[in-house]
Design a protein around this motif. Structure first.
Motif, PDB file in Angstrom:
ATOM      1  N   GLY A 164     -11.634  -4.054 -13.659  1.00 17.59           N
ATOM      2  CA  GLY A 164     -11.768  -4.770 -14.921  1.00 17.59           C
ATOM      3  C   GLY A 164     -12.415  -6.124 -14.768  1.00 17.59           C
ATOM      4  O   GLY A 164     -12.358  -6.952 -15.683  1.00 17.59           O
ATOM      5  N   GLN A 165     -13.001  -6.397 -13.587  1.00 11.37           N
ATOM      6  CA  GLN A 165     -13.707  -7.649 -13.266  1.00 11.37           C
ATOM      7  C   GLN A 165     -12.768  -8.821 -13.003  1.00 11.37           C
ATOM      8  O   GLN A 165     -13.226  -9.939 -12.791  1.00 11.37           O
ATOM      9  N   TYR A 166     -11.483  -8.593 -13.034  1.00  9.53           N
ATOM     10  CA  TYR A 166     -10.509  -9.604 -12.628  1.00  9.53           C
ATOM     11  C   TYR A 166      -9.306  -8.849 -12.065  1.00  9.53           C
ATOM     12  O   TYR A 166      -9.176  -7.640 -12.268  1.00  9.53           O
ATOM     13  N   PRO A 167      -8.416  -9.519 -11.315  1.00 12.70           N
ATOM     14  CA  PRO A 167      -7.321  -8.799 -10.663  1.00 12.70           C
ATOM     15  C   PRO A 167      -6.473  -8.004 -11.655  1.00 12.70           C
ATOM     16  O   PRO A 167      -5.989  -8.540 -12.654  1.00 12.70           O
ATOM     17  N   ALA A 168      -6.305  -6.723 -11.356  1.00 12.11           N
ATOM     18  CA  ALA A 168      -5.461  -5.877 -12.192  1.00 12.11           C
ATOM     19  C   ALA A 168      -3.986  -6.126 -11.906  1.00 12.11           C
ATOM     20  O   ALA A 168      -3.147  -6.034 -12.807  1.00 12.11           O
ATOM     21  N   ALA A 211       1.151  -5.501   6.679  1.00  6.52           N
ATOM     22  CA  ALA A 211      -0.055  -5.908   5.962  1.00  6.52           C
ATOM     23  C   ALA A 211      -0.797  -4.654   5.515  1.00  6.52           C
ATOM     24  O   ALA A 211      -0.980  -3.723   6.300  1.00  6.52           O
ATOM     25  N   THR A 212      -1.223  -4.642   4.238  1.00  2.00           N
ATOM     26  CA  THR A 212      -1.879  -3.469   3.669  1.00  2.00           C
ATOM     27  C   THR A 212      -3.166  -3.884   2.972  1.00  2.00           C
ATOM     28  O   THR A 212      -3.206  -4.891   2.265  1.00  2.00           O
ATOM     29  N   VAL A 213      -4.217  -3.106   3.191  1.00  2.37           N
ATOM     30  CA  VAL A 213      -5.475  -3.270   2.466  1.00  2.37           C
ATOM     31  C   VAL A 213      -5.850  -1.912   1.899  1.00  2.37           C
ATOM     32  O   VAL A 213      -5.399  -0.867   2.384  1.00  2.37           O
ATOM     33  N   GLY A 214      -6.672  -1.917   0.832  1.00  5.19           N
ATOM     34  CA  GLY A 214      -7.025  -0.632   0.262  1.00  5.19           C
ATOM     35  C   GLY A 214      -8.072  -0.715  -0.824  1.00  5.19           C
ATOM     36  O   GLY A 214      -8.618  -1.790  -1.130  1.00  5.19           O
ATOM     37  N   THR A 215      -8.350   0.440  -1.408  1.00  3.16           N
ATOM     38  CA  THR A 215      -9.322   0.561  -2.488  1.00  3.16           C
ATOM     39  C   THR A 215      -8.982  -0.408  -3.620  1.00  3.16           C
ATOM     40  O   THR A 215      -7.819  -0.656  -3.908  1.00  3.16           O
ATOM     41  N   GLY A 216     -10.011  -0.899  -4.274  1.00  2.00           N
ATOM     42  CA  GLY A 216      -9.787  -1.867  -5.355  1.00  2.00           C
ATOM     43  C   GLY A 216      -9.457  -3.240  -4.826  1.00  2.00           C
ATOM     44  O   GLY A 216      -8.788  -4.029  -5.500  1.00  2.00           O
ATOM     45  N   ASN A 217      -9.923  -3.519  -3.581  1.00  2.00           N
ATOM     46  CA  ASN A 217      -9.701  -4.830  -2.967  1.00  2.00           C
ATOM     47  C   ASN A 217      -8.219  -5.180  -2.903  1.00  2.00           C
ATOM     48  O   ASN A 217      -7.822  -6.330  -3.136  1.00  2.00           O
ATOM     49  N   GLY A 250      23.504 -10.779   6.298  1.00  2.00           N
ATOM     50  CA  GLY A 250      22.551 -11.143   5.260  1.00  2.00           C
ATOM     51  C   GLY A 250      21.211 -10.464   5.433  1.00  2.00           C
ATOM     52  O   GLY A 250      20.877  -9.939   6.504  1.00  2.00           O
ATOM     53  N   SER A 251      20.425 -10.462   4.372  1.00  2.00           N
ATOM     54  CA  SER A 251      19.070  -9.907   4.415  1.00  2.00           C
ATOM     55  C   SER A 251      18.200 -10.636   3.409  1.00  2.00           C
ATOM     56  O   SER A 251      18.680 -11.176   2.410  1.00  2.00           O
ATOM     57  N   ILE A 252      16.905 -10.646   3.695  1.00  2.00           N
ATOM     58  CA  ILE A 252      15.932 -11.208   2.765  1.00  2.00           C
ATOM     59  C   ILE A 252      14.605 -10.489   2.972  1.00  2.00           C
ATOM     60  O   ILE A 252      14.257 -10.114   4.101  1.00  2.00           O
ATOM     61  N   GLY A 253      13.897 -10.250   1.891  1.00  2.00           N
ATOM     62  CA  GLY A 253      12.612  -9.562   2.001  1.00  2.00           C
ATOM     63  C   GLY A 253      11.871  -9.604   0.689  1.00  2.00           C
ATOM     64  O   GLY A 253      12.387 -10.048  -0.343  1.00  2.00           O
ATOM     65  N   GLY A 254      10.644  -9.115   0.727  1.00  2.00           N
ATOM     66  CA  GLY A 254       9.852  -9.082  -0.494  1.00  2.00           C
ATOM     67  C   GLY A 254       8.407  -8.779  -0.203  1.00  2.00           C
ATOM     68  O   GLY A 254       8.042  -8.351   0.896  1.00  2.00           O
ATOM     69  N   PHE A 255       7.569  -9.009  -1.205  1.00  2.00           N
ATOM     70  CA  PHE A 255       6.139  -8.746  -1.040  1.00  2.00           C
ATOM     71  C   PHE A 255       5.340  -9.672  -1.934  1.00  2.00           C
ATOM     72  O   PHE A 255       5.848 -10.261  -2.897  1.00  2.00           O
ATOM     73  N   TYR A 256       4.058  -9.779  -1.597  1.00  2.00           N
ATOM     74  CA  TYR A 256       3.081 -10.400  -2.484  1.00  2.00           C
ATOM     75  C   TYR A 256       1.800  -9.598  -2.355  1.00  2.00           C
ATOM     76  O   TYR A 256       1.395  -9.219  -1.242  1.00  2.00           O
ATOM     77  N   ARG A 257       1.153  -9.312  -3.480  1.00  2.00           N
ATOM     78  CA  ARG A 257      -0.097  -8.578  -3.436  1.00  2.00           C
ATOM     79  C   ARG A 257      -1.009  -8.951  -4.585  1.00  2.00           C
ATOM     80  O   ARG A 257      -0.569  -9.399  -5.647  1.00  2.00           O
ATOM     81  N   VAL A 258      -2.276  -8.768  -4.314  1.00  3.73           N
ATOM     82  CA  VAL A 258      -3.299  -8.935  -5.345  1.00  3.73           C
ATOM     83  C   VAL A 258      -4.280  -7.782  -5.186  1.00  3.73           C
ATOM     84  O   VAL A 258      -4.597  -7.372  -4.071  1.00  3.73           O
ATOM     85  N   ALA A 259      -4.709  -7.211  -6.320  1.00  2.00           N
ATOM     86  CA  ALA A 259      -5.616  -6.071  -6.273  1.00  2.00           C
ATOM     87  C   ALA A 259      -6.531  -6.084  -7.484  1.00  2.00           C
ATOM     88  O   ALA A 259      -6.079  -6.333  -8.608  1.00  2.00           O
TER      89      ALA A 259
END
Length: 821
Positions: free
Chosen positions: A234-238, A195-201, A219-228
């Protein structure tokens, strides 16, 4: 696509026949037999001594990095995280000889290699996954390869090859090949959550799991999801989105078969230049434009977010800028290798398809006061007889400006600017297949024969221009302007329509055959040579635009001269045949010290957009490179040095100007330099490394720009990175940092727009607790340096006292926690 069936089936046929023939074979008890992933350092030696690389050579199992007769940089999973890249392109900062401008965000980088002259994007950088190119052309207009790839915890390591034998293998890239290698399942199951948090929300989750499925199957499976929200708000998610990657591996007797797949759905804001006050003296740094922080400011805003683009009479295209320069794509690949009675067979194929759109604000001319803008509009409108006639013969003497949102009056001293909302839809598809067969047919000569096939296409719909009159402020506000004789200069915020509308469909098929020979003269000397012949057949259809008044009303200036599709098209058909070659040698002075030399001759075929802009007879870019290097690794010291020289001919140049003109030229260049990667480990747990490059490259046969420095690439750049590990009971702490220096450059081939030198300071701390927990805190550009990576690429020359340039991102902090299971 129009794939040749034998090529399409080659990997699957060979792999499945071998798999069936070995269904009852005994699988080795240790599944991690691939030399590229299990080589470990001998006791008392640095980990890298026995490091094996697989990119740029014909050997199935790869070869030691120190024995490779070419320049290659590697980074494992921990080194990837320590680099804290903001994007795939930004990771290239760890590679000497490459300068990546990643200040545009997650997509749309400009990447230069060894002084290779570029106009923009990354024409000499190929991105691969498991040895297969994601998309064979490394660059098209509004597309470069790194935009098609996202880094996450499914990546085991990356190998970045510069020059060397690269013109022979795969898609024949003469510049740099960035090859990402996926993790694979093993006997012991492993997983992680981060889990990662940072500048720019920033909020991001990464996950990975792998293990044994059945005897011989993993086998393997992985990935990510992020919003910033983004460092530039820019007043909305970049950035918003993620990806999932899976793989299935079958271990064979003396071989391996891997199927892998990836799906991506990601949205990324693309940043262009911001207004700055130009330096008062040569070599000085521009300063902040009043009211606009160049490190965190962004023109994007909620008022600009939803736009309505007039694209034809009565036709309106509604767009959301939050969709940005994203990627929605699917990738499927097969990686097969097998040894049979001394014959080594490998086949790599993949299929990629998806959308890579661009919807972004592109800046142009310098800001002016609102009063000056109105006065210029009055002069322009009064100078057009048809406009005055439509106004009943009355000329304008004044005008009013109001905000689109709310209707309040805009002050006369408010600084305003026109910036375009460029919309580009791009649908991509590609299939690639590379088959290699090698064997020691003659004693000490290992011959390799290879066959490469690619079928790829791009379907584009462009609307460039669509300028909006807005405040020259962070989170800009759109403005309407009307003159007192009824002339509407800016309507619904727009003061211009599309200046270039394009609908084009291109496809191409490449077939290449290559031969290579590695000759082991004795235990110390090894030479290799290779030759490649390639044929490409390209065809396409390009629309012919025309200019119209979208509403047949001369009083609405903003859409009087709009570029629209005319209904007619120009067909394109072209065939190319080219040859590339390489010759290199390695002299092993001792077990861990070697010297190498190499020359190669490669080429870059003109791609779809180059042919559109320069005609069906656009020249082939020819590249010759000469390299001499040394590699030395010990417990206390390591060094990789490469001297290089390159020459270019047939180099196309393209530049879209703010007034809609498209400037094209053909030229060449030459350059020389030194790449260096050195590290010292004087005491236990401490290392300090220095990497970078010094190069001088100049244009040749480039008209009035002959003799000028190749633009956008620094003469000197380097990274100084110390790290120190502090062990303690049940864990350790690692402290690390990086000082980066980038020399001055020119933003234009005319050498009039100077980009001053800059530095950045990054630092991090990694705390490991036992075998399961890991905490990381990292900061980039901690001193908030103003570094410029791009001038105003749509204005030739130095411009005015107010300029546009694209700065690097300001200070950013990220914190993450990782749990392994």
């Amino acid at each position: 696509m129009n794939c040749n069936k034998p090529f399409r089936l080659s990997a699957i046929t060979i792999a499945m026949m071998t798999l069936l023939s070995q269904a009852q074979a005994q699988v080795a008890s240790n599944p991690d037999t691939n030399a590229a992933t299990t080589a470990t350092a001998a006791p008392g030696k640095a980990d890298e001594v026995q490091q094996v690389v697989v990119t740029g050579n014909a050997r199935n199992g790869g070869q030691r990095k120190i024995d490779a007769s070419y320049s290659i940089t590697t980074a494992n999973e921990e080194q990837l995280k320590q680099a804290a890249p903001s994007s795939t392109a930004d990771l290239l900062k760890i590679v000497p000889g490459i300068y990546a401008e990643s200040s545009g965000g997650n997509a749309g980088a400009n990447i230069g290699v060894r002084g290779f002259p570029i106009d923009g994007d990354a024409p000499f950088v190929t991105i691969q996954m498991n040895g297969s190119p994601l998309f064979p052309p490394p660059t098209l207009s509004f597309l470069e390869g790194s935009s098609l790839f996202r880094i996450d915890d499914t990546i085991e390591r990356v190998e970045v090859l510069r020059g060397g034998p690269s013109p022979i293998f795969s898609n024949g890239q003469p510049g740099a090949t960035m090859n990402f290698l996926l993790k694979k399942g093993r006997d012991v199951a492993e997983g992680s959550l981060r889990a990662t948090v940072g500048t720019g929300n920033l909020r991001r989750i990464d996950g990975y799991y792998s293990g044994k499925i059945a005897d011989g199957w993993y086998g393997s499976i992985g990935g990510f999801y992020r919003v910033a929200q983004g460092v530039r708000d820019g007043q909305y998610p970049a950035d918003q989105g993620g990806q999932i990657t899976t793989s299935v591996t079958r271990k064979l007797d003396q071989g391996e078969l891997t199927f892998y797949a990836r799906t991506v759905n990601d949205k990324n804001t693309f940043y262009t230049g911001v207004p700055l006050i130009s330096a008062s003296s040569a070599g000085g740094k521009p300063t902040a434009f009043p009211g606009f922080d160049p490190l965190t400011g962004s023109l994007y805003s909620n008022e600009l977010r939803n736009v309505a683009l007039e694209v034809g009479p009565g036709q309106v295209l509604n767009k959301d800028l939050a969709n940005g320069r994203g990627l929605q794509a699917n990738l499927f690949g097969v990686d097969f290798s097998q040894s049979i009675n001394g014959w080594n067979i490998s086949n790599k194929l993949n299929h990629f398809s998806g959308d890579a759109p661009t919807l972004a604000i592109f800046t142009g001319n310098s800001p002016v006061s609102m009063s000056s803008y109105i006065n210029s509009a009055i002069s322009s409108a009064n100078g057009q007889a048809n406009v005055v006639a439509a106004a009943g013969g009355k000329q304008a003497v004044s005008g009013t400006a109001t905000y689109l949102n709310g209707g309040a009056a805009v002050a006369g001293d408010q600084q305003v600017m026109s910036a375009g909302i460029w919309s580009v839809e791009k649908k991509l598809s590609s299939f690639t297949d590379e088959l290699r067969i090698s064997k020691e047919i003659v004693k000490d000569h290992t011959f390799t024969a290879g066959l490469y096939y690619a079928d790829y296409s791009s379907k584009d719909m462009w609307y460039l221009g669509n300028s909006v009159l807005m405040t020259a402020t962070a989170n800009a506000r759109p403005i309407n302007v009307q003159l007192n004789n009824g002339v509407i200069v800016s309507g619904n915020g727009h003061d211009g329509a599309s200046f270039y509308t394009l609908n084009e469909n291109f496809s191409a098929q490449n077939t290449a055959f290559y031969l290579a020979d590695e000759w082991k003269i004795n235990d110390r000397i090894r030479v290799d040579a290779g030759v490649r012949t390639e044929n490409r057949r390209l065809n396409g259809v390009i629309s012919n635009p025309k200019s119209v008044d979208l509403d047949n009303n001369p009083l609405t200036l903003y859409n009087n001269s709009a570029s629209v599709l005319s209904g007619s098209n120009t067909p394109v058909d072209r065939s190319d045949n080219e040859v590339s070659y390489t010759l290199g040698g390695n002299y092993k002075v001792s077990e861990n010290f070697s010297l190498f030399a190499r020359l190669n001759s490669g080429f870059a075929l003109p791609q779809f957009d180059t042919i559109r802009d320069n005609g069906v007879n656009a020249p082939v870019t020819k590249v010759k490179q000469y390299e001499i290097g040394l590699k030395s690794v010990s417990e206390y010291f390591s060094a990789y040095l490469t001297f290089f020289h390159n020459t270019f001919t047939g180099l196309p140049f393209q530049q879209f100007l703010a007034d809609g003109r498209n400037v094209n030229a053909i030229g060449g260049s030459s350059g020389s330099g030194l790449e260096f990667e050195v590290a010292a480990r004087p005491v236990k747990n401490f290392q300090i490394s220095l990497s970078g490059a010094y190069q001088k490259s100049k244009y040749e046969n480039y008209g009035t720009n002959t003799g000028n420095e190749v633009k956008r690439q620094p003469k000197l750049q380097f990274r100084l990175s110390p790290s120190y590990r502090i062990p303690f009971d049940n864990g350790d702490i690692k402290l690390y940092g990086t000082y980066t220096h980038v020399d001055a450059r020119f933003a234009d081939a005319e050498n009039q727009q100077s980009l001053p030198k800059y530095y950045t300071l990054d630092a991090g701390i990694l705390v490991g607790l036992g075998d399961n927990l890991e905490f990381r805190l990292v900061g980039t550009n901690l001193t908030n340096q103003l570094g410029l990576t791009e001038g105003n690429s749509r204005v030739i020359g130095s411009g005015s006292s107010v300029v546009f340039a694209r700065p690097i991102f300001g200070r950013a902090i990220e914190a993450s926690v990782l749990y392994r299971f």
